[in-house]
Design a protein around this motif. Sequence first.
Motif, mmCIF file in Angstrom:
data_model
loop_
_atom_site.group_PDB
_atom_site.id
_atom_site.type_symbol
_atom_site.label_atom_id
_atom_site.label_comp_id
_atom_site.label_asym_id
_atom_site.label_seq_id
_atom_site.Cartn_x
_atom_site.Cartn_y
_atom_site.Cartn_z
ATOM 1 N N THR A 4 0.814 -1.215 0.000
ATOM 2 C CA THR A 4 0.000 0.000 0.000
ATOM 3 C C THR A 4 0.851 1.270 0.000
ATOM 4 O O THR A 4 0.598 2.189 -0.781
ATOM 5 C CB THR A 4 -0.948 0.010 1.215
ATOM 6 O OG1 THR A 4 -0.186 -0.168 2.422
ATOM 7 C CG2 THR A 4 -1.978 -1.103 1.095
ATOM 8 N N TYR A 5 1.864 1.325 0.860
ATOM 9 C CA TYR A 5 2.753 2.487 0.935
ATOM 10 C C TYR A 5 4.193 2.006 1.068
ATOM 11 O O TYR A 5 4.472 1.001 1.726
ATOM 12 C CB TYR A 5 2.425 3.374 2.142
ATOM 13 C CG TYR A 5 1.155 4.174 2.010
ATOM 14 C CD1 TYR A 5 1.160 5.454 1.452
ATOM 15 C CD2 TYR A 5 -0.065 3.648 2.454
ATOM 16 C CE1 TYR A 5 -0.008 6.187 1.340
ATOM 17 C CE2 TYR A 5 -1.234 4.374 2.340
ATOM 18 C CZ TYR A 5 -1.201 5.642 1.785
ATOM 19 O OH TYR A 5 -2.360 6.360 1.669
ATOM 20 N N LEU A 23 4.252 -0.663 3.969
ATOM 21 C CA LEU A 23 3.036 -1.226 4.544
ATOM 22 C C LEU A 23 2.311 -2.018 3.470
ATOM 23 O O LEU A 23 2.437 -1.732 2.280
ATOM 24 C CB LEU A 23 2.113 -0.125 5.063
ATOM 25 C CG LEU A 23 2.665 0.834 6.105
ATOM 26 C CD1 LEU A 23 1.618 1.896 6.442
ATOM 27 C CD2 LEU A 23 3.074 0.082 7.369
ATOM 28 N N GLY A 24 1.532 -2.989 3.904
ATOM 29 C CA GLY A 24 0.759 -3.760 2.950
ATOM 30 C C GLY A 24 -0.381 -4.497 3.628
ATOM 31 O O GLY A 24 -0.482 -4.536 4.865
ATOM 32 N N VAL A 40 0.240 -5.126 7.565
ATOM 33 C CA VAL A 40 1.577 -5.539 7.978
ATOM 34 C C VAL A 40 2.644 -4.558 7.496
ATOM 35 O O VAL A 40 2.436 -3.801 6.541
ATOM 36 C CB VAL A 40 1.917 -6.952 7.445
ATOM 37 C CG1 VAL A 40 1.030 -8.001 8.097
ATOM 38 C CG2 VAL A 40 1.780 -7.020 5.925
ATOM 39 N N PHE A 41 3.785 -4.609 8.177
ATOM 40 C CA PHE A 41 4.985 -3.872 7.776
ATOM 41 C C PHE A 41 6.058 -4.878 7.391
ATOM 42 O O PHE A 41 6.219 -5.921 8.031
ATOM 43 C CB PHE A 41 5.514 -3.000 8.924
ATOM 44 C CG PHE A 41 6.858 -2.382 8.617
ATOM 45 C CD1 PHE A 41 6.941 -1.189 7.918
ATOM 46 C CD2 PHE A 41 8.041 -3.014 8.994
ATOM 47 C CE1 PHE A 41 8.184 -0.635 7.608
ATOM 48 C CE2 PHE A 41 9.274 -2.470 8.697
ATOM 49 C CZ PHE A 41 9.343 -1.272 7.987
ATOM 50 N N GLY A 42 6.830 -4.540 6.341
ATOM 51 C CA GLY A 42 7.930 -5.405 5.946
ATOM 52 C C GLY A 42 8.808 -4.727 4.915
ATOM 53 O O GLY A 42 8.483 -3.646 4.409
ATOM 54 N N PHE A 85 3.672 4.055 11.135
ATOM 55 C CA PHE A 85 4.651 2.977 11.177
ATOM 56 C C PHE A 85 5.701 3.123 10.079
ATOM 57 O O PHE A 85 6.657 2.343 10.021
ATOM 58 C CB PHE A 85 3.954 1.622 11.099
ATOM 59 C CG PHE A 85 3.319 1.225 12.407
ATOM 60 C CD1 PHE A 85 4.035 0.507 13.345
ATOM 61 C CD2 PHE A 85 2.022 1.609 12.709
ATOM 62 C CE1 PHE A 85 3.461 0.162 14.561
ATOM 63 C CE2 PHE A 85 1.437 1.270 13.917
ATOM 64 C CZ PHE A 85 2.164 0.546 14.858
ATOM 65 N N LEU A 86 5.536 4.128 9.218
ATOM 66 C CA LEU A 86 6.597 4.491 8.280
ATOM 67 C C LEU A 86 7.354 5.730 8.750
ATOM 68 O O LEU A 86 8.295 6.164 8.090
ATOM 69 C CB LEU A 86 6.010 4.762 6.884
ATOM 70 C CG LEU A 86 5.394 3.567 6.164
ATOM 71 C CD1 LEU A 86 4.921 3.988 4.785
ATOM 72 C CD2 LEU A 86 6.375 2.408 6.065
ATOM 73 N N ASN A 87 6.941 6.269 9.879
ATOM 74 C CA ASN A 87 7.558 7.512 10.362
ATOM 75 C C ASN A 87 7.821 7.423 11.865
ATOM 76 O O ASN A 87 8.761 6.770 12.289
ATOM 77 C CB ASN A 87 6.669 8.703 9.998
ATOM 78 C CG ASN A 87 7.365 10.038 10.165
ATOM 79 O OD1 ASN A 87 8.588 10.112 10.187
ATOM 80 N ND2 ASN A 87 6.611 11.101 10.290
ATOM 81 N N ALA A 88 6.993 8.051 12.671
ATOM 82 C CA ALA A 88 7.285 8.158 14.097
ATOM 83 C C ALA A 88 7.360 6.807 14.796
ATOM 84 O O ALA A 88 8.166 6.613 15.720
ATOM 85 C CB ALA A 88 6.231 9.040 14.776
#
Length: 343
Positions: A46-47, A79-80, A97-99, A128-131
């Motif tokens: 997603t991002y 993220l996905g 999820v993050f990966g 979860f991609l930043n702070a």
Amino acid sequence: MSPNTFSQIVLRERPVADILPDTFESKTKELGELHVGKSQALVQVTYLSLDPAMRGWIKDERSYLPPVKIGEVMRAGGLGVVVGVGEGSKFQKGDLVFGMFGWTEYAVVDDKSIQKISPPPGSTSMDFLNALGIPGMTAYFGLHDVGQLKAGETLVVSGAAGAVGALVCQLGKRAGARVVGIAGTADKCAWLEDDLGIDKALNYKSPTFREDFAKAVGYLDVYFDNVGGEILDLALSRLNQNARIVLCGGISAYNDPQPKGLTGYLTLITQRAKVQGFIVFDYAEQYPVAVKEIATGLADGSIKSKFHIVEGLGNAPSALPMLFSGANVGKLVVKVSNEAPKM
């Protein structure tokens, strides 16, 4: 209707200096080529996060991670949404999820390489991609473990309007320090002072920057360096005794095939100062401690997140150089798809 193909972006050649239009190339793949094995998941991305470290990942030299290979999908965290699972997978369809998925629209990943995320109160999944992600962990452990910042000290942050720098500034204020940030435009300086509440922001492009630096800083206790180069040399001339210099990055030199060395390092001797580099992945087991504190700051408003969103995976190669020109404002991310899966 389910898609039959998807896009990936791979490394085409290694740039000598600046990232060029032909550094990367796009590939179209058949979705049917992706086979989900035991304890694996199929993720729709997603991002994706764009980070200065990516410039180092495409250099063919010894580092903390092996270089991205020619023809390999460009490395990136993101993220996905889980859209398929293999036998014995601990994930379910719909999990966020993050990966380290890389520059791709879909990826098959091992369960152990991804993390299910649940945004705490006051936060969003994007945090979860930043702070709450790698930038936040970098800021937290660089400042508190390496920098050993104490209340009442003077903290100076270069690249202060970037993802890591902005978080260092805010964590510094939460710790009771006097915070001086350095950025490259008047708008960024205004944002640092007016929105993030730091004590002083300095524009390094100002003709009076060196004089402004000496006046605003006096002498510093912690210098959190994201830039390197001449600004690091300047900071070394304004050290208090027992100052700590945190080497997080050196973005001024990432595209320079022959980066220059320091000239002001003798003050490290006279002021009994320390310089230390660090890699955030070394703190992985301690991430929950940082996440808890930063999440508290997001919830009470003392920590703020700002994003610069670029639409479409195909625009990732042209967006990455923004990090080195200062064109982005906030954490630079690429939106690949919506969080609601298409499958």
